[in-house]
Design a protein around this motif. Structure first.
Motif, short mmCIF file in Angstrom:
data_model
loop_
_atom_site.label_atom_id
_atom_site.label_comp_id
_atom_site.label_asym_id
_atom_site.label_seq_id
_atom_site.Cartn_x
_atom_site.Cartn_y
_atom_site.Cartn_z
N GLU A 1 83.84 -24.81 -1.44
CA GLU A 1 85.22 -24.58 -2.29
C GLU A 1 84.22 -23.86 -3.59
O GLU A 1 84.83 -22.95 -3.91
N MET B 1 89.72 -20.87 -1.95
CA MET B 1 88.87 -21.33 -1.85
C MET B 1 89.04 -22.35 -3.07
O MET B 1 89.92 -21.80 -4.37
N ASN C 1 89.44 -25.06 -4.07
CA ASN C 1 90.78 -26.02 -3.81
C ASN C 1 91.93 -25.42 -3.77
O ASN C 1 92.95 -26.47 -4.26
#
Length: 353
Positions: free
Chosen positions: A233, A187, A189
């Motif tokens: 995200e 997660m 990014n």
């Protein structure tokens, strides 16, 4: 929508483009269901004995043309989705029971077994492309990171491993956690790796610093986190041993809301439909249930937006430490079946795919 499976399910996966969901059962059976977008019914369209022993994991492969299953009997089976006919079977894919499968690319899949061995199968070259001795206990979950060609794996030995798919080496391994790790997602990014655990704690690792977790989220304890899905995200969905399915925020860490209660029994698996319209769940209550996620996804557009990540003070450096620690044997307590890795000389499984 729901359907009675008749036996305890171990694995669930949705077709990558059609309205199909596959479930693998403790009896070795494989079920395939067709669902409707109008949220009305589940229709069983395939039901057959795929393996002699428990069928622990299932994945659609080759763009959904076939479905692969892995079993306690150490075999991998590929079945044609349209006809239900057997395409190929590899009787001794591993030396020990197979516990997990994952798609890597259009032409490669990976399998993990009960002694921590992971094998990568190349459907184009029709062979086993490589293998890792990644763990010392069962491989509970795998997550592929295509940008870096890394395969993240968790295990009953309490470790997170990073496998390099370019060199076929275990690049790094975490220190031992206090209990079994059951699931893994990436997660923020790519900056955070989240692992579910038997104690119910979510362990947060910073990318490049895998030796020890950088944060822990304990609000789901003491219920074991059996399955984790990444929603976006900032949020993930968890399935726990008390039967609850919850939406959880990461950094800041919090339980946002319960999504559903599957049953009073442990949630064995979770999966998204190809369009993320439905969330599928399986449990020891022998039921397959599909939950409509439209409302949740609409809310996601207005929730946890614009955060600058200031609550995460860890470095974003992408280097990975290259000295996996030697480890002691973990304890196997996974579900209702005994979990047991090794290498096999068989390399012609995908010859007919």
């Amino acid at each position: 929508m729901e359907a009675s499976l008749g036996e305890i399910p171990f694995g669930i996966d949705f077709h990558p483009s059609n309205q199909l969901v596959a479930v693998s059962l403790i009896t070795g059976d494989l079920h395939l269901y067709r669902y409707n977008a109008d949220n009305s019914s589940l229709q069983r369209c395939l039901d057959f004995r795929a393996h002699a022993e428990s069928c622990r994991t299932v994945r659609f492969i080759n763009g959904g043309q076939a479905v692969a299953t892995g079993s306690k009997d150490c075999s991998i089976l590929a079945t044609d989705v349209e006809t239900g006919s057997i395409i190929a079977r590899l009787e001794n894919a591993h030396e020990n029971a197979i516990n997990s499968l994952i798609n890597l690319t259009e032409s490669t899949v990976a399998s993990g077994d009960d002694e921590g061995c992971i094998k990568v199968w190349d459907t184009r070259q029709r062979s086993c492309a490589g293998s890792f001795n990644a763990h010392e206990d069962f491989v509970s979950d795998m997550n592929f990171v295509p940008d870096s060609m890394k395969l993240l794996t968790t295990s009953g030995d309490g470790t997170l491993s990073v496998c390099n798919l370019r060199t076929y080496k275990v690049q790094t391994r975490s220190e031992f956690s206090e209990d079994e790790l059951s699931s893994v997602v990436v997660m923020k990014n790519g900056r955070k790796v989240i692992c579910g655990s038997q104690s119910g704690t979510l362990l947060l690792y910073s990318w490049g610093f895998f030796k020890d977790c950088s944060d822990r989220f304990v609000d789901l304890s003491p219920n074991s986190v059996e399955a984790v899905l990444k929603l976006d995200e900032d949020r993930l969905i968890t399935g726990t041993e008390n039967g609850l399915i919850s939406l959880v925020g990461i950094l800041p860490n919090r339980i946002i809301q319960p999504i559903a209660e599957h049953s009073e029994y442990p949630v064995e698996g979770l999966a998204f439909s190809h369009d993320r319209r439905f969330l599928g769940s399986i449990s020891h209550d022998q039921m397959l249930k599909l939950w409509d996620l439209n409302d949740i996804l609409q809310e996601s557009e207005n929730t946890v937006k614009g955060r600058d990540g200031s609550s995460d003070s860890d470095s974003d450096e992408m280097d990975v430490d290259d000295n996996p620690p030697r480890s002691k044997k973990g304890t196997k307590t996974k579900n209702a079946a005994n979990k047991g890795a090794g290498f096999s000389g068989s390399n012609n499984f995908f010859a007919d795919l």
